[in-house]
Every structure is written in structure tokens, then in C-alpha cells.
Design a protein around this motif. Sequence first.
Motif, PDB file in Angstrom:
ATOM      1  N   ASN A 193       1.074  -1.142  -0.078  1.00 55.58           N
ATOM      2  CA  ASN A 193      -0.033   0.020   0.107  1.00 55.58           C
ATOM      3  C   ASN A 193       0.931   1.308  -0.149  1.00 55.58           C
ATOM      4  OD1 ASN A 193      -2.339  -1.360   0.170  1.00 55.58           O
ATOM      5  ND2 ASN A 193      -2.101  -1.669   2.298  1.00 55.58           N
ATOM      6  N   PRO A 194       0.359   2.579  -0.458  1.00 59.19           N
ATOM      7  CA  PRO A 194       1.060   3.743  -0.520  1.00 59.19           C
ATOM      8  C   PRO A 194       1.440   3.890   0.963  1.00 59.19           C
ATOM      9  CG  PRO A 194      -0.933   3.750  -1.855  1.00 59.19           C
ATOM     10  CD  PRO A 194      -1.129   2.716  -0.992  1.00 59.19           C
ATOM     11  N   PRO A 195       2.882   3.973   1.266  1.00 64.42           N
ATOM     12  CA  PRO A 195       3.348   4.147   2.602  1.00 64.42           C
ATOM     13  C   PRO A 195       3.101   5.499   2.970  1.00 64.42           C
ATOM     14  CG  PRO A 195       5.273   3.304   1.044  1.00 64.42           C
ATOM     15  CD  PRO A 195       3.960   3.679   0.093  1.00 64.42           C
ATOM     16  N   LEU A 196       3.030   6.645   2.368  1.00 61.67           N
ATOM     17  CA  LEU A 196       2.640   7.992   2.827  1.00 61.67           C
ATOM     18  C   LEU A 196       1.176   7.704   3.316  1.00 61.67           C
ATOM     19  CD1 LEU A 196       3.092  10.985   3.511  1.00 61.67           C
ATOM     20  CD2 LEU A 196       2.528  11.598   1.158  1.00 61.67           C
ATOM     21  N   LEU A 197       0.158   7.280   2.414  1.00 58.95           N
ATOM     22  CA  LEU A 197      -1.207   7.122   3.163  1.00 58.95           C
ATOM     23  C   LEU A 197      -1.291   6.464   4.080  1.00 58.95           C
ATOM     24  CD1 LEU A 197      -3.911   8.175   2.185  1.00 58.95           C
ATOM     25  CD2 LEU A 197      -4.222   6.251   0.743  1.00 58.95           C
ATOM     26  N   VAL A 198      -0.826   5.425   4.187  1.00 49.51           N
ATOM     27  CA  VAL A 198      -0.771   4.453   5.312  1.00 49.51           C
ATOM     28  C   VAL A 198      -0.296   5.251   6.352  1.00 49.51           C
ATOM     29  CG1 VAL A 198      -0.006   2.214   6.349  1.00 49.51           C
ATOM     30  CG2 VAL A 198      -0.829   2.340   4.038  1.00 49.51           C
ATOM     31  N   ALA A 199       0.797   5.947   6.605  1.00 52.02           N
ATOM     32  CA  ALA A 199       1.324   6.627   7.638  1.00 52.02           C
ATOM     33  C   ALA A 199       0.403   7.842   8.208  1.00 52.02           C
ATOM     34  CB  ALA A 199       2.705   7.099   7.416  1.00 52.02           C
ATOM     35  N   ASP A 265       8.706  -4.724  -3.552  1.00 51.44           N
ATOM     36  CA  ASP A 265       7.828  -4.147  -3.941  1.00 51.44           C
ATOM     37  C   ASP A 265       7.563  -2.939  -3.040  1.00 51.44           C
ATOM     38  OD1 ASP A 265       6.979  -5.843  -1.875  1.00 51.44           O
ATOM     39  OD2 ASP A 265       5.124  -6.266  -2.343  1.00 51.44           O
ATOM     40  N   VAL A 266       8.128  -2.638  -2.008  1.00 53.28           N
ATOM     41  CA  VAL A 266       8.070  -1.494  -0.899  1.00 53.28           C
ATOM     42  C   VAL A 266       8.632  -0.236  -1.650  1.00 53.28           C
ATOM     43  CG1 VAL A 266       8.751  -0.623   1.336  1.00 53.28           C
ATOM     44  CG2 VAL A 266       8.399  -2.952   0.974  1.00 53.28           C
ATOM     45  N   ASP A 267       7.945   0.559  -1.641  1.00 55.11           N
ATOM     46  CA  ASP A 267       8.207   2.156  -2.262  1.00 55.11           C
ATOM     47  C   ASP A 267       9.138   2.733  -1.024  1.00 55.11           C
ATOM     48  OD1 ASP A 267       8.525   4.484  -3.443  1.00 55.11           O
ATOM     49  OD2 ASP A 267       6.251   5.118  -2.985  1.00 55.11           O
ATOM     50  N   LEU A 268      10.364   2.626  -1.303  1.00 56.39           N
ATOM     51  CA  LEU A 268      11.186   3.531  -0.450  1.00 56.39           C
ATOM     52  C   LEU A 268      11.180   4.661  -0.251  1.00 56.39           C
ATOM     53  CD1 LEU A 268      14.472   1.328  -0.960  1.00 56.39           C
ATOM     54  CD2 LEU A 268      12.785   1.201   0.913  1.00 56.39           C
ATOM     55  N   HIS A 269      10.747   5.574  -1.560  1.00 56.79           N
ATOM     56  CA  HIS A 269      10.406   6.878  -1.360  1.00 56.79           C
ATOM     57  C   HIS A 269       9.183   7.074  -0.596  1.00 56.79           C
ATOM     58  CE1 HIS A 269       8.563  10.623  -3.025  1.00 56.79           C
ATOM     59  NE2 HIS A 269      10.082  11.082  -2.962  1.00 56.79           N
ATOM     60  N   LEU A 271       8.212   5.309   1.757  1.00 54.09           N
ATOM     61  CA  LEU A 271       8.598   4.956   3.221  1.00 54.09           C
ATOM     62  C   LEU A 271       9.270   6.175   3.611  1.00 54.09           C
ATOM     63  CD1 LEU A 271       8.483   2.537   5.150  1.00 54.09           C
ATOM     64  CD2 LEU A 271      10.755   2.018   4.285  1.00 54.09           C
ATOM     65  N   LEU A 272      10.211   6.715   3.145  1.00 50.54           N
ATOM     66  CA  LEU A 272      10.965   8.038   3.552  1.00 50.54           C
ATOM     67  C   LEU A 272       9.808   9.109   4.114  1.00 50.54           C
ATOM     68  CD1 LEU A 272      13.314   9.926   4.158  1.00 50.54           C
ATOM     69  CD2 LEU A 272      13.341  10.380   1.653  1.00 50.54           C
ATOM     70  N   LEU A 273       8.826   9.271   3.426  1.00 53.27           N
ATOM     71  CA  LEU A 273       7.767  10.250   3.821  1.00 53.27           C
ATOM     72  C   LEU A 273       6.992   9.802   5.041  1.00 53.27           C
ATOM     73  CD1 LEU A 273       6.414  11.241   0.297  1.00 53.27           C
ATOM     74  CD2 LEU A 273       8.038  12.528   1.897  1.00 53.27           C
TER      75      LEU A 273
END
Length: 451
Positions: A193-199, A265-269, A271-273
Motif C-alpha cells: 500500500n502507499p506508505p505515505l497514505l498508510v502513515a 515491492d516496497v516504495d522506499l521513497h 517509506l521516507l515520507l
Amino acid sequence: MGADHTRPAPSAPPRVRRILVATVVPLFVATLIAALVLWPWDAPDPATGTDAPRYHGTVTRVVTEPCPPAPEAPEGSPDARQGPCGTVTVRVQDGPDAGQQIQTPIPAGPGAPTVAVDDEIILVELTDPADPTASTYNIAEHQRGKPLVWLVALFAAAIVAFGRWRGLAALGGLAASFAILLTFVLPGISAGNPPLLVAVVGAALIMFVVLYLTHGVTAQTSVAVLGTLGSLVLTGVLGTIATAATHLTGFGSEDATTLSMYQADVDLHGLLLAGIVIGSLGVLDDVTVTQAATVTELAHANPGLSRTQLYRAATRVGRAHIASTVNTIVLAYAGASLPVLLLLTADSRAVTQLLTSEFLAQEIVRSAVATLGLIAAVPLTTALAALVTTAGRRGGDATGRAAPTRTTAPTPRPATDRSEALEALSGPRGDTPSAAPAEWPDGRRSTDTAW
């Protein structure tokens, strides 16, 4: 998380409570719906690896001996230092060899544990690929379970002893934060899932649970919730813009590179956000709760303050808070990255090249974006708190200032004999402090010095 204020906040008028409910409840419902949509229902189970079996043991004897001579290395190659050398006798506590004494080499090499008699250690059983029936033991690390349990128990006891019921609620909020992180945020990012949205959704869930659990369901807490949520969204937007402008990829650390090897498949960019948003939440709710409580206390101390005066006075407190918190953010990020920063000091590149490298640029963006979101939280929360605090005043002017009360004509003073007046003036004066006027909200609190 947040500040503690033992005196309960005054209840808001019904109209103000209705407005806050109509604002906060839809946001909470939207957060729950987003969490259900992003929930990792079909997250894959962790792959069962082929890790070597691990068993507990206790060191009973350590015998050191001289190391054998190392082969001569070619000139110019690094010095291959060996040692210590010898054997360690360990009593195995569990596993197929429980109760038996086994011997293993003394751990050597970078990061190897230093063992002594009576140390509780963890053994790793290694099987010979050529002969599966033959196995050996090596010492992996020390057992840290008991010290950690005692440290956590001391941590919880200190919080409850000092904070009492509020401290117990804070522990509950801390447990809820870790539960949301471990059951929603981390599995959601691992599921793709989109890391920024999940965060952002996870931080909003943590905020709702922690603030209302720790500080109670009050108008003051609702103001802090709105201020924190607005600042979180702003932090996410600023982080997106900053990382795009600096062309950060998220591969600025060795941990990120290792993660990309295991989970491609993890979006590291993203994940930084996500790390920027989650990292700023703890400081944000402290600032917003403090600002909301400051406005409430100022209005309680001097009910005659207008909405603008409340905002200006509370903002001065916020500036002092921000001045110290900014340093906290930068030092927190620097402390977490201290080994890498120390490694960079030995780099022969120019300072400008080091500062613009992926790793340092990433840390600069983290600190700058978190600080900007923190600064925005002060005026936002203070304005909301001043608006809510003065909204319940009846008969006030447009700025929220209390209307002057109607007074009757003063009663004429009775005539006093001149000799009695002179005698009263020349007599000794007592040191008893004057009582607070009856119209003050709290007779035990005087605001002459403050205002």
C-alpha cells in the motif's frame, strides 16, 4: 505523549460542543473507513526461513590460550587481527542437549560478545552440510530478556507513580500506539500500500486514541486533535514537495538497501515520507495539547481577555516551546544516525558534497519538514483554542471580549470624623495580604502580577 494538566478544563457551551462533535466525528469516521480500506487483510505470512536453531545456555568456564600464528599477508593489505582464542564451556538449558556441558570457541571478530562465567548466552546450533548428524555450537549473543523486563517495569512504575491515573492512561495510549503500528502501519506498507497514505491514516488513528485516552473527551482535547491532524496533513504535503525537489530516492541508508533486497515491492521513497510523518507525531501532539491548555488557563485566569489577546499571549508561550523543540528534533535525528555521521567525518570529500549526498540530504529534509509542521501547529491550534474558549461568552463583542457588567450608582460614603481618620492612617499596618476580589473565577488565584 503530550503535557499533563491536573485541573480539569471547563466544559464548553452546548453550541460549541455541537460544532466540535460535527467536526471531529466525521474526521474520525473517515479515518476508520480509510483504515478499513487500507487494512492488510491478505498480507502474506512471514516466510519461514532456514535459521539455525537457537538455545539458551549459561557459561560455566572460560579458558583462553594463545592464538596460532596468522599467515603472512601481502604488503599493503589490512592487518588481520585474531583473538581472543580459547574455549568456553556452556551448560545448555533447553533443546536436545539440555543439561549437558558443551564446548564452543570464544567469540571473536567485530561485534562479538565478551563472555564470562555465569553469563546467560544464546547458542546457535550449526549442522555440517557433509554430515547432517554432526553439529556444533557457537555463541551468538547474550540473553537480554530479564534486563529488558526489569527496565520496562521500572519505566511503567515511574510513570504510574508520578502520573497516577493520568500516567496509567498514558501507558494505555503507548500500548495502543504500538498496536496500531504493528498491526496496521507496518503490515500495510509491507503489503504494497502507499506508505505515505498508510502513515497518515495510522498517525491519525494513534492521535485519536492517545489524545482522548490520555487527556479525556473534552473541548480542549478536541482542539488539540484538530490542530494535530491539520499539522500532520501539512507535514505530509511539505514532505512530498521537499523530497521531489531534492530528488530523494529513499536509498540513503544501508537499511533501506537491505529492505529492497527482501521486499522489492516496497516504495522506499514513500517509506521516507511515512517516517517523517510518524516521527513528527510525537512532538506535534505535545505542542498542540500544550497550546490548547495554555489558552484555557489564560482565559480562566483573566476572563476579560479578548480572543485576540488570548491568541497573542498563548502564541508567546508557543514561541518559547518551539525554540526548544526544534533543537530536540534535530538532535533526535542526529543521535539516531550518529554512527553514519561519524563515518562521514572520515570522508575525504568536500563539505558541500557531503551535505548534498543522499544520506545527509535525507536527514536535512526530515528535520526541516518536521520543524515546519511543528511551527504551523502553534498558530493553528492557538487560533482554534481561542475561538472555542471565547465562543461561549454571552453578550461579548465581536472579538470575544466579555461585555461590561451594568453597575448601579455608587452609594455615598458616610461622613467620618477628621480625628478618627487621622488615627486610622497613623496606626500600624498589618501584613495580611488583601483578599482576591469576589468577581475573580478562583479566589485563590491572583492575576495582578501576570496582567
